[in-house]
Design a protein around this motif. Structure first.
Motif, PDB file in Angstrom:
ATOM      1  N   LEU B 190     -13.464  46.569 -22.153  1.00 61.43           N
ATOM      2  CA  LEU B 190     -13.135  45.332 -21.523  1.00 61.43           C
ATOM      3  C   LEU B 190     -12.998  45.683 -20.138  1.00 61.43           C
ATOM      4  O   LEU B 190     -12.237  46.575 -19.712  1.00 61.43           O
ATOM      5  N   SER B 197     -20.890  38.805 -20.716  1.00 56.24           N
ATOM      6  CA  SER B 197     -19.840  37.977 -21.374  1.00 56.24           C
ATOM      7  C   SER B 197     -19.458  38.540 -22.716  1.00 56.24           C
ATOM      8  O   SER B 197     -20.267  38.480 -23.598  1.00 56.24           O
ATOM      9  N   ILE B 198     -18.186  38.339 -23.049  1.00 61.50           N
ATOM     10  CA  ILE B 198     -17.746  38.677 -24.372  1.00 61.50           C
ATOM     11  C   ILE B 198     -18.081  37.699 -25.420  1.00 61.50           C
ATOM     12  O   ILE B 198     -18.339  38.077 -26.408  1.00 61.50           O
ATOM     13  N   LEU B 210     -11.654  47.186 -29.885  1.00 61.00           N
ATOM     14  CA  LEU B 210     -11.507  46.833 -28.571  1.00 61.00           C
ATOM     15  C   LEU B 210     -10.882  47.514 -27.783  1.00 61.00           C
ATOM     16  O   LEU B 210      -9.685  48.287 -27.882  1.00 61.00           O
ATOM     17  N   ILE B 212      -9.333  48.690 -24.196  1.00 61.95           N
ATOM     18  CA  ILE B 212      -8.557  48.260 -23.078  1.00 61.95           C
ATOM     19  C   ILE B 212      -8.202  49.436 -22.031  1.00 61.95           C
ATOM     20  O   ILE B 212      -7.678  50.406 -22.561  1.00 61.95           O
ATOM     21  N   SER B 232     -16.989  41.502 -20.203  1.00 65.08           N
ATOM     22  CA  SER B 232     -16.021  40.898 -19.298  1.00 65.08           C
ATOM     23  C   SER B 232     -15.513  39.457 -20.112  1.00 65.08           C
ATOM     24  O   SER B 232     -16.457  38.904 -20.832  1.00 65.08           O
ATOM     25  N   ILE B 233     -14.360  38.940 -19.499  1.00 69.74           N
ATOM     26  CA  ILE B 233     -14.242  37.433 -19.765  1.00 69.74           C
ATOM     27  C   ILE B 233     -14.425  36.940 -18.495  1.00 69.74           C
ATOM     28  O   ILE B 233     -13.767  37.201 -17.437  1.00 69.74           O
ATOM     29  N   ALA B 247      -5.658  39.747 -20.473  1.00 69.15           N
ATOM     30  CA  ALA B 247      -7.037  39.509 -20.696  1.00 69.15           C
ATOM     31  C   ALA B 247      -7.388  40.629 -22.104  1.00 69.15           C
ATOM     32  O   ALA B 247      -8.097  39.915 -22.870  1.00 69.15           O
ATOM     33  N   GLY B 248      -6.452  41.391 -22.529  1.00 66.96           N
ATOM     34  CA  GLY B 248      -6.322  41.862 -23.860  1.00 66.96           C
ATOM     35  C   GLY B 248      -6.292  40.915 -24.941  1.00 66.96           C
ATOM     36  O   GLY B 248      -6.613  40.912 -25.867  1.00 66.96           O
ATOM     37  N   ALA B 251      -9.203  38.545 -25.354  1.00 67.50           N
ATOM     38  CA  ALA B 251     -10.229  39.354 -25.928  1.00 67.50           C
ATOM     39  C   ALA B 251      -9.858  39.486 -27.254  1.00 67.50           C
ATOM     40  O   ALA B 251     -10.756  39.243 -28.256  1.00 67.50           O
TER      41      ALA B 251
END
Lengths: 260, 260
Positions: B190, B197-198, B210, B212, B232-233, B247-248, B251
């Motif tokens: 991430l 984009s995720i 995932l 981080i 990224s988000i 953010a984590g 995701a």
């Protein structure tokens, strides 16, 4: 009439607070967004060099905002959070608008509102506002009572997000949801115990108001009844529940995902 | 041989800590999960009645764990967080496994790992672990260095989630990602600056890790190169970036959403 007397009429502030902003990112956003008048920036002296502090001083000078320096000990006494990071600002309180004002998304696409129904923990409220702004929320509805106001702890945790959000303070959330319903807004309440998944709701086509309950009791029962839909974020773990602020963030980004 | 000497061989702990657990939810989960031996529960006396405290005492008695009462002042001195909520426990440190052990998801479906590449803030790590457990993460990879260990601040913020997660402590994240790649795990890093984009990545069919990054610098460059994909988000606001822990969480729940 001399220019100093030709003030625009004060916008309604409806007492959401927000007149003391603490923390580096929050003060920098206050100055760069320039939506509110900043009266003074106070910086603790003898701090390590910092790009953010330099940027704050530059912005303050550019906007003719006085900067004063105080000792670290005095800042610790006068700042109202422990997380001031050596800087705070005194400014106009956060202006508010009414619900119709919030729904005018100003060219940012479909309205996307966040309605906080009794979020009382300042750090939760600040974190939620920060996430909401990142997800594209255009307006925030706060109750005049039963909610954290925009205290220094909120402004610090929101890290400047409040400078880019519009706020409405309402007497009661259920009445506000009725008014939003009449305006064509779909209100989606978040409740961990709901069996309806947020992923099964179409959030793409209508204006949406995401309704988030308080940390302890969740959505009030009348609020719940006034929501167009009540949904949950499906959980897959063993522990009881997601932090309320994180759940709100995940829901905000689900609206953004569907609308991308 | 007398029973007291017939201890099972100690599991590897690899020094992740976790032997002091603070806060009501965290101590209750420690006792109910029962994965680690609890030596002692310490409760501050003269607290208001609390269902959680009652449940802690019941569980402790049921598991023959001694409960001792101390004054609030002494607890404030001896607890290592400000958020102890009048209770902490002393227990075995968190056992660890190796990467192969983590990939054995134990009937919980496709493995879903969280790899923390230098998350140093204890509250961020704790919040991330809590969200990850709720989203169905089955195992966590932490570097032996450059990371918060499972300190009391982490155990408190994670609110018991660590009792339901399995942990591997590794010498280096890049080498761990290579090993995971060989085992067929797709690693998704991430990074806010990524243009991918995720939401465009298929997270349904393969085991996923995932990845981080830390709060300040994000993913280390070698870690980044070893990820199968970096995403990224998508952000929709004016402020710079989402909180790393949030953010984590977003995701993690995107993996869960795709796999539902």
């Amino acid at each position: 009439m001399p220019p100093a007397a030709r003030r625009a009429p004060a916008r309604r502030t409806d007492d959401l607070g927000g007149d003391q902003v603490e923390g580096r990112q929050a003060v920098l956003e206050l100055l760069t967004a320039g939506r509110r008048r900043t009266r003074k920036v106070i910086v603790a002296d003898a701090q390590d060099p910092s790009e953010l502090l330099d940027a704050i001083e530059r912005e303050a000078h550019g906007h003719r905002v006085p900067v004063s320096f105080v000792s670290k000990a005095r800042m610790d006494r006068e700042a109202r959070t422990e997380g001031h990071q050596g800087v705070y600002a005194l400014c106009d309180p956060m202006p508010t608008t009414d619900l119709d004002g919030l729904l005018d998304a100003g060219g940012r696409g479909l309205p996307f509102l966040l309605v906080c129904d009794g979020v009382t923990d300042p750090r939760n409220l600040g974190a939620l506002l920060r996430s909401a702004e990142c997800a594209g929320v255009t307006g925030v509805v706060l109750p005049r009572h039963r909610s954290a106001r925009l205290t220094p702890a909120v402004t610090k945790t929101a890290a400047g997000a409040i400078e880019h959000l519009r706020f409405a303070a309402v007497g009661g959330i259920p009445a506000a949801l009725q008014q939003l319903d009449k305006a064509g807004v779909v209100s989606v309440g978040l409740a961990p115990e709901s069996k309806h998944s947020i992923y099964d709701v179409d959030l793409r086509t209508a204006p949406v108001a995401l309704v988030i309950g308080g940390e302890e009791r969740g959505l009030a029962s009348l609020t719940r009844r006034r929501c167009t839909q009540v949904v949950s974020i499906p959980q897959h773990g063993a522990i009881e529940s997601l932090n309320a602020g994180v759940a709100g963030a995940v829901a905000c980004f689900e609206v953004a995902r569907q609308r991308r």
